[in-house]
Design a protein around this motif. Sequence first.
Motif, short mmCIF file in Angstrom:
data_model
loop_
_atom_site.label_atom_id
_atom_site.label_comp_id
_atom_site.label_asym_id
_atom_site.label_seq_id
_atom_site.Cartn_x
_atom_site.Cartn_y
_atom_site.Cartn_z
N ASN A 220 32.13 28.61 43.13
CA ASN A 220 31.57 27.10 43.38
C ASN A 220 32.23 26.18 43.89
OD1 ASN A 220 28.91 28.11 42.32
ND2 ASN A 220 29.70 27.60 40.44
N ILE A 221 33.70 26.19 43.91
CA ILE A 221 34.78 25.28 44.53
C ILE A 221 34.67 25.44 45.87
CG2 ILE A 221 37.19 25.02 44.32
CD1 ILE A 221 37.38 25.47 41.46
N ASP A 222 35.12 24.22 46.39
CA ASP A 222 35.10 24.26 47.97
C ASP A 222 36.58 23.93 48.32
OD1 ASP A 222 34.38 23.60 50.70
OD2 ASP A 222 34.84 21.65 50.12
N THR A 223 37.09 24.95 49.31
CA THR A 223 38.47 24.70 49.66
C THR A 223 38.58 24.59 51.18
OG1 THR A 223 38.62 27.31 50.16
CG2 THR A 223 39.14 26.65 47.88
N HIS A 224 39.59 23.87 51.42
CA HIS A 224 39.85 23.37 53.01
C HIS A 224 40.38 24.96 53.75
CE1 HIS A 224 39.73 19.25 52.43
NE2 HIS A 224 40.02 19.41 51.29
N THR A 225 40.69 25.78 53.34
CA THR A 225 41.28 26.78 54.11
C THR A 225 40.67 28.22 53.12
OG1 THR A 225 43.44 27.04 53.06
CG2 THR A 225 43.31 26.12 55.11
N PRO A 226 40.47 29.42 53.50
CA PRO A 226 40.19 30.31 52.69
C PRO A 226 41.06 30.70 51.65
CG PRO A 226 39.47 30.78 55.17
CD PRO A 226 40.57 29.75 55.19
N ILE A 227 40.53 30.80 50.52
CA ILE A 227 41.42 30.91 49.03
C ILE A 227 40.64 31.85 48.29
CG2 ILE A 227 42.47 30.04 47.16
CD1 ILE A 227 43.97 29.15 49.83
N TYR A 228 41.41 32.84 47.64
CA TYR A 228 40.97 33.59 46.51
C TYR A 228 41.78 33.34 45.42
CZ TYR A 228 37.83 36.95 49.10
OH TYR A 228 37.06 37.62 49.59
N PHE A 229 41.05 32.79 44.25
CA PHE A 229 41.69 32.24 43.06
C PHE A 229 41.15 33.37 41.97
CE2 PHE A 229 44.16 29.04 40.58
CZ PHE A 229 43.95 29.49 39.34
N LEU A 230 41.50 34.14 41.31
CA LEU A 230 40.86 35.13 40.47
C LEU A 230 41.73 35.34 39.14
CD1 LEU A 230 39.79 37.96 43.02
CD2 LEU A 230 38.46 35.97 42.58
N ASP A 231 40.94 35.28 38.04
CA ASP A 231 41.61 35.77 36.87
C ASP A 231 40.98 37.20 36.13
OD1 ASP A 231 42.45 36.05 34.20
OD2 ASP A 231 41.73 34.26 33.64
N LEU A 232 41.87 38.18 36.81
CA LEU A 232 41.21 39.46 36.55
C LEU A 232 41.65 40.04 35.05
CD1 LEU A 232 41.11 42.32 38.89
CD2 LEU A 232 42.21 42.76 36.69
N ARG A 233 40.69 40.71 34.21
CA ARG A 233 40.70 41.26 33.00
C ARG A 233 40.51 42.50 33.02
NH1 ARG A 233 39.91 35.57 29.17
NH2 ARG A 233 40.91 34.27 30.62
N THR A 234 41.01 43.56 32.80
CA THR A 234 40.59 44.90 32.53
C THR A 234 41.35 45.86 31.66
OG1 THR A 234 40.28 46.70 34.07
CG2 THR A 234 42.24 45.70 34.12
N THR A 235 40.40 46.89 31.21
CA THR A 235 40.66 47.78 30.23
C THR A 235 40.66 48.91 30.99
OG1 THR A 235 38.63 47.90 29.46
CG2 THR A 235 40.25 46.56 28.04
N GLY A 236 40.36 49.03 32.28
CA GLY A 236 40.21 50.25 32.87
C GLY A 236 40.74 50.06 34.45
N LYS A 237 40.16 50.20 35.44
CA LYS A 237 40.60 50.18 36.81
C LYS A 237 39.66 49.79 37.68
CE LYS A 237 41.65 53.73 40.34
NZ LYS A 237 42.11 55.14 40.95
N TYR A 238 39.95 48.76 38.51
CA TYR A 238 39.25 48.13 39.51
C TYR A 238 39.78 47.98 40.94
CZ TYR A 238 35.96 45.03 41.76
OH TYR A 238 35.13 44.53 42.77
N GLU A 239 39.01 48.33 41.92
CA GLU A 239 39.64 48.09 43.37
C GLU A 239 39.10 47.00 43.87
OE1 GLU A 239 39.28 51.91 45.62
OE2 GLU A 239 39.68 52.99 43.94
N LEU A 240 40.04 46.10 44.53
CA LEU A 240 39.46 44.62 44.61
C LEU A 240 39.61 44.49 46.22
CD1 LEU A 240 38.70 41.70 44.13
CD2 LEU A 240 41.34 41.34 43.93
N ASN A 241 38.71 43.97 46.96
CA ASN A 241 38.83 43.99 48.21
C ASN A 241 39.33 42.37 48.68
OD1 ASN A 241 37.60 45.79 50.08
ND2 ASN A 241 35.59 45.43 49.27
#
Length: 365
Positions: A220-241
């Motif tokens: 929902n946050i608006d940014t001035h340039t394209p930004i990814y800000f993620l808090d990832l929590r896992t007990t397995g495996k994930y493939e992120l684009n």
Amino acid sequence: MKTLLVFANFALLNTLLVLLAAVAFETPPHTFINTAHTTPTTATPMASKIIKQVTRVVTAQRKREGGGFMVRRPLPSGSLDYADPFLMLDHLGPVDYAPGEAVGAPDHPHRGFETVTYILDGEFEHHDSHGNHGLLKSGWVQWMTAGSGVIHSEMPSDKQLKNGGRFHGFQIWVNLPAKDKMIQPRYQDVPPEDIPWFTSADKKTNIKVVAGQVEDVTANIDTHTPIYFLDLRTTGKYELNIPEGMSAMAYNYHPSAILVGQEKTKLAESQMAVIKTQGQTVVFEAAEDAENGEGKKEARVLILAGTPIGEEVARYGPFVMNTDEELYQAFADMESGRFGTIPGSSERMRKTHEANEIRRNAGKE
């Protein structure tokens, strides 16, 4: 390295040095040019050939900042000065304060960039010279666009100072393009209920989407340039684009190790991976706890990615501009009072001094 400031007026120099000594999150002077101009595209599915995606691993250095709190800082560091558009990543705590011990960052200036504060535990209260005020609690994010300039204060809440307790969070500095450096300051104070989560199909990975997008979940946050800000929590495996062409980093802020990239580079706590996607999805996998034979424990990483701005950067302490002349002007404007002031400055300094005295007397310095 260029010398950025030349002062003929030694009285002004002394004033500025005193101000800079109190500035929170101060970084060393330098100039950096990034000429990368790339067009982000959606990452393609992983090929069968294993490619190396982690180009560097940086271990955070401990540094005392603001009113006396300790941070772990992987960016900037001796081996990584700038990761366009990210200027700084500070890991605050976790620290367990006794009553009266909590400290923050009393009044300090900013111009030309954005500060992003993410609170995991505890409370911070902010004021600025434009009359803005807010209370950030556990799970909140504040995305502050300093723009043309503010005097800003970030202090523990009265409740946190009185009762003590855990404080844990992050502050990230994000550069602004030249066309936006002198815009009006703006705040986006976002409570946890307004920050969406993504959950993987196997329920083993949860990602808090502060900025950017994960599959069908958009921030929902608006940014001035394209930004990814993620808090990832896992007990397995994930493939992120992560869109190709973005500068990308993953910082392990948790005791459990995590494997990053197709080659499975292992990150321990307080280590940050610099990532080049190579046009492929990036793997994040919880590591086996072989020592204790307990299988996979939850791993947690902060992921930052952004499209490079590709402009010259001239920075000193609280100011991030494009030229030396703009830096001179920022200091002149601060000295002349154009940034304004915040009522109660002496009281905040008194509280900070008293909290540090309590900690010293308890042998915590």
